[in-house]
Design a protein around this motif. Structure first.
Motif, short mmCIF file in Angstrom:
data_model
loop_
_atom_site.label_atom_id
_atom_site.label_comp_id
_atom_site.label_asym_id
_atom_site.label_seq_id
_atom_site.Cartn_x
_atom_site.Cartn_y
_atom_site.Cartn_z
N PHE A 90 0.78 -1.22 -0.12
CA PHE A 90 0.04 -0.15 0.00
C PHE A 90 0.87 1.27 -0.04
CE2 PHE A 90 -2.54 -3.21 2.26
CZ PHE A 90 -3.57 -3.34 1.65
N PRO A 91 0.43 2.21 -0.42
CA PRO A 91 1.00 3.62 -0.68
C PRO A 91 1.31 3.86 0.86
CG PRO A 91 -1.09 3.87 -1.91
CD PRO A 91 -1.05 2.49 -1.02
N GLU A 92 2.50 4.76 1.27
CA GLU A 92 2.82 5.20 2.57
C GLU A 92 1.87 6.12 2.96
OE1 GLU A 92 6.87 6.77 3.24
OE2 GLU A 92 7.85 4.80 2.75
N ARG A 93 1.12 6.91 2.13
CA ARG A 93 0.34 7.92 2.81
C ARG A 93 -0.98 7.30 3.25
NH1 ARG A 93 -1.03 10.47 -2.90
NH2 ARG A 93 -1.85 8.80 -3.64
N LEU A 94 -1.37 5.91 2.67
CA LEU A 94 -2.51 5.32 3.35
C LEU A 94 -2.12 4.96 4.75
CD1 LEU A 94 -5.39 4.13 2.95
CD2 LEU A 94 -4.30 2.11 1.81
N ILE A 95 -1.03 4.28 4.73
CA ILE A 95 -0.64 3.49 6.14
C ILE A 95 -0.69 4.64 6.98
CG2 ILE A 95 1.22 2.29 7.10
CD1 ILE A 95 -0.47 0.52 4.73
N LYS A 96 -0.06 5.85 6.57
CA LYS A 96 0.13 7.11 7.56
C LYS A 96 -1.30 7.32 8.08
CE LYS A 96 1.36 11.87 7.71
NZ LYS A 96 1.71 12.97 6.69
N LYS A 97 -2.23 7.43 7.15
CA LYS A 97 -3.56 7.79 7.75
C LYS A 97 -4.28 6.76 8.84
CE LYS A 97 -5.12 10.58 3.56
NZ LYS A 97 -6.22 10.55 2.88
N LYS A 108 7.75 3.94 11.96
CA LYS A 108 9.10 4.20 12.43
C LYS A 108 9.20 5.95 12.21
CE LYS A 108 14.30 3.82 12.23
NZ LYS A 108 15.42 2.92 11.75
N LYS A 109 8.98 6.29 10.87
CA LYS A 109 8.80 7.62 10.60
C LYS A 109 7.89 8.60 11.24
CE LYS A 109 10.11 6.56 5.63
NZ LYS A 109 9.52 6.70 4.33
N MET A 110 6.89 7.82 12.01
CA MET A 110 5.85 8.59 12.69
C MET A 110 6.10 8.49 14.16
SD MET A 110 2.40 7.77 10.38
CE MET A 110 1.25 8.90 11.50
N ASN A 111 7.19 7.92 14.49
CA ASN A 111 7.49 7.69 15.81
C ASN A 111 6.89 6.84 16.85
OD1 ASN A 111 9.98 9.84 15.63
ND2 ASN A 111 8.18 11.13 15.66
N ARG A 112 6.65 5.77 16.10
CA ARG A 112 5.78 4.61 16.69
C ARG A 112 6.97 3.31 16.92
NH1 ARG A 112 2.88 9.00 15.46
NH2 ARG A 112 0.51 8.49 15.58
N LYS A 113 6.78 2.62 17.61
CA LYS A 113 7.33 1.12 17.57
C LYS A 113 6.70 0.44 16.74
CE LYS A 113 8.74 2.09 22.56
NZ LYS A 113 8.05 3.44 22.48
N TYR A 114 7.19 -0.77 16.41
CA TYR A 114 6.42 -1.66 15.48
C TYR A 114 7.06 -3.34 15.62
CZ TYR A 114 11.04 -0.41 13.45
OH TYR A 114 12.25 -0.10 13.19
N ILE A 115 6.22 -4.16 15.45
CA ILE A 115 6.58 -5.35 15.29
C ILE A 115 5.79 -5.92 14.02
CG2 ILE A 115 6.12 -7.56 16.55
CD1 ILE A 115 5.47 -5.94 19.06
N GLY A 116 6.87 -6.78 13.40
CA GLY A 116 6.35 -7.25 12.34
C GLY A 116 6.45 -8.73 11.89
N LEU A 175 10.42 12.97 6.74
CA LEU A 175 9.00 13.12 5.78
C LEU A 175 8.72 11.76 5.05
CD1 LEU A 175 9.94 16.60 4.46
CD2 LEU A 175 8.16 15.84 6.28
N LEU A 176 7.39 11.50 4.76
CA LEU A 176 7.02 10.43 4.11
C LEU A 176 6.84 10.54 2.79
CD1 LEU A 176 3.97 9.60 6.48
CD2 LEU A 176 6.13 8.37 6.29
N ASN A 177 6.97 9.55 1.92
CA ASN A 177 6.96 9.65 0.42
C ASN A 177 5.49 9.72 0.26
OD1 ASN A 177 9.69 9.07 0.29
ND2 ASN A 177 9.20 7.02 0.01
N GLU A 178 5.06 10.73 -0.37
CA GLU A 178 3.50 10.85 -0.88
C GLU A 178 3.41 10.83 -2.30
OE1 GLU A 178 1.31 12.10 1.77
OE2 GLU A 178 2.97 12.23 3.29
#
Length: 71
Positions: free
Chosen positions: A3-10, A37-45, A68-71
């Motif tokens: 998915f595009p980064e901007r969708l995941i960002k939302k 990570k770019k939005m200062n969240r922790k993540y598990i995958g 900054l996210l790739n838009e």
């Protein structure tokens, strides 16, 4: 599916706060982890395909918190 980064960002933006943990049980190429990570969240995958694991690790390791996210 990627998915595009901007969708995941939302999605991450409306459902989490900074320093929350984002879970991606089908990590694939690492888009969700990179955006988290770019939005200062922790993540598990999770991922089982070695090529995707390398791709996701490279992608996440090459981005910075607050970038900054790739838009």
């Amino acid at each position: 599916a990627q998915f595009p980064e901007r969708l995941i960002k939302k999605i991450i933006g409306c459902s989490t706060n900074e320093n929350d943990v984002v879970l991606d049980p089908f990590m694939g190429s690492g888009t969700t982890g990179a955006v988290a990570k770019k939005m200062n969240r922790k993540y598990i995958g999770y991922e089982i395909i070695p090529e995707y694991i390398k791709m996701a690790n490279d992608r996440i390791n090459n981005c910075k918190e607050g970038e900054l996210l790739n838009e």
